[in-house]
Design an enzyme around this catalytic site. Structure first.
Site, PDB file in Angstrom:
ATOM      1  N   LYS A  21      85.555  25.329 102.056  1.00  0.00           N
ATOM      2  CA  LYS A  21      84.668  25.335 100.876  1.00  0.00           C
ATOM      3  C   LYS A  21      84.363  26.731 100.338  1.00  0.00           C
ATOM      4  CE  LYS A  21      80.453  25.056 103.598  1.00  0.00           C
ATOM      5  NZ  LYS A  21      79.643  24.134 104.396  1.00  0.00           N
TER       6      LYS A  21
ATOM      7  N   ARG B 286      68.638  19.135 108.525  1.00  0.00           N
ATOM      8  CA  ARG B 286      69.409  18.971 107.303  1.00  0.00           C
ATOM      9  C   ARG B 286      69.788  17.502 107.313  1.00  0.00           C
ATOM     10  NH1 ARG B 286      74.676  22.337 105.383  1.00  0.00           N
ATOM     11  NH2 ARG B 286      75.742  20.579 106.355  1.00  0.00           N
TER      12      ARG B 286
END
Ligand SMILES: *Cc1c(COP(=O)(O)O)cnc(C)c1O
Length: 393
Positions: free
Chosen positions: A36, A131
């Site tokens: 990414k 998260r």
């Protein structure tokens, strides 16, 4: 050559990736190469695969599509819970996705059915970093329901630590993940083939000699790109920490007072930090700014000091190393600066690969890269930090 530009040395990336693959192999851990931060650039992805990475992982379906469009057929994992609006694209291009919501897994199953495919799911577990993740006590129930979906294969479980809250991977939370893999197998009759322990911040623990139990996959981005351990941001022994550099061009170079004058209120980005009065200093401006980089995340060459940044200007104290307008300065970006530079359309990306000709150390003192090969020029950057180019190129 255009500025500003990010320069990625694929030979160093290859070295870092293959080093990590071989260090983790004896622990029974394979590497998912995370693409990414390079927006799924196929040159980066192929370098990881050549280095022995078996699976590619990205958090954006767009990046996975970029790699597929380039013809890369390696298994790919979408490492963020899919948006329900993107499930058709996810089942078409990703083999596996990370999931925490049954509604999303249901939508994936329907989309897979329509596409005549099956889709792999890794259930993400919350182990304290807050998260993403299913609470451990709910895993069994979620897995049982997902097992009833017709086009879904539950491939395993995973967790992500040290991202939002800085919770470090250790034998306690990794032991918990291993235990949950057993729970899934015993209670649901599943084969938990993937037990993905986390990201680059797991390396310290995984290579500490601790019993890694059932952890058999780590997802590595920063360690490969920057050679850093994210827990303390210290170099990982034996890896290159200079595989990525950011180059920007000088558009003003003057001697100015180090202190502003006039009545001081807010700047474009809040109040400026007061700095020490150094009399007059050599101040240079580079044509790059907050839109392209995180200024706090740039390490300048030795002897050059960062003074501040606005949207489009980066100010440097170049008293100790006067630079000419039109010359270029190279920085080492941290992960945050790298991400922002990679996604700025104003920053050119350059992926450099092995050049057969070896350059000699004298090439470090290039004053112009015109006519030199890229490899020599890159050595110049890493060692000197400043590349003088003639103003009239
Ligand atoms: C980005 C990401 C990674 C890679 O993290 P690094 O610290 O760069 O190794 C791993 N897992 C997930 C879920 C991610 O989103």
């Amino acid at each position: 050559m255009t500025a500003p530009r990010l320069v990625v040395d694929l030979d160093k990336i290859h070295f870092n990736a293959s080093t990590l693959v071989s260090r983790l192999r004896p622990q029974g851990i394979s590497v998912t190469g995370v693409t990414k931060a390079c927006m799924g650039d196929p040159r980066f992805a192929k370098t990881l695969l050549r280095a022995g990475v078996k699976t590619l992982g990205d958090s954006r379906i767009e990046n996975i599509e970029t790699m597929r469009a380039d013809g890369i057929t390696a298994p790919m994992t979408l490492m963020r819970s899919p948006m329900p609006s993107q499930v058709d694209r996810v089942v078409r291009h990703a083999d596996i996705s990370f999931n925490t919501e049954l509604d999303v897994v249901t939508a994936l199953s329907n989309a897979a059915g329509q596409a005549g495919r099956r889709h792999g799911v890794v259930l993400m577990i919350e182990l304290g970093d807050l998260r993403e993740g299913i609470m451990p006590e709910n895993l069994e129930e979620v897995a049982r329901k997902a097992l009833c979906l017709p086009n879904i294969d539950i491939r395993g479980i995973g967790t992500n630590l040290a991202c939002l809250s800085g919770v470090s991977p250790d034998s306690r939370n990794m032991g918990e993940l291993s235990r949950l893999a057993d729970v899934l197998e015993n209670a649901c009759g599943l084969v938990t083939s993937i037990v993905s322990g986390g990201n680059s911040s797991n390396l310290q623990w995984a290579l500490s000699g601790a019993d890694t139990v059932r952890i058999n996959d780590l997802r590595l981005g920063e360690a490969i790109l920057l050679g850093l351990d994210p827990l303390e941001r210290l170099p990982i022994a034996g890896l290159h920490t200079d595989a990525v550099s950011l180059v920007a061009e000088v558009i003003e170079s003057k001697v100015k007072p180090s202190q502003p004058w006039g009545k001081i209120e807010q700047t474009a980005f809040g109040y400026a930090l007061e700095n020490v009065d150094l009399g007059t200093i050599g101040q240079s401006i580079l044509a790059i700014g907050r839109q392209d980089i995180d200024p706090e995340g740039l390490t300048p060459p030795k002897g050059i000091r960062l003074l501040g940044a606005s949207s489009d200007h980066l100010m440097l104290d170049t008293s100790a190393h006067p630079v000419k307008v039109g010359s270029e300065i190279a920085f080492q970006p941290n992960y945050s600066a790298l991400l922002r530079a990679m996604t700025s359309p104003f920053v050119t990306k350059e992926f450099m690969e092995a050049d057969k000709e070896k350059s000699s150390p004298t090439d470090f003192f290039l004053h112009s890269h015109a006519g030199k090969n890229l490899r020599q020029w890159q050595y110049g950057l890493n060692c000197l930090g400043v590349v003088e180019t003639s103003f009239a190129k």
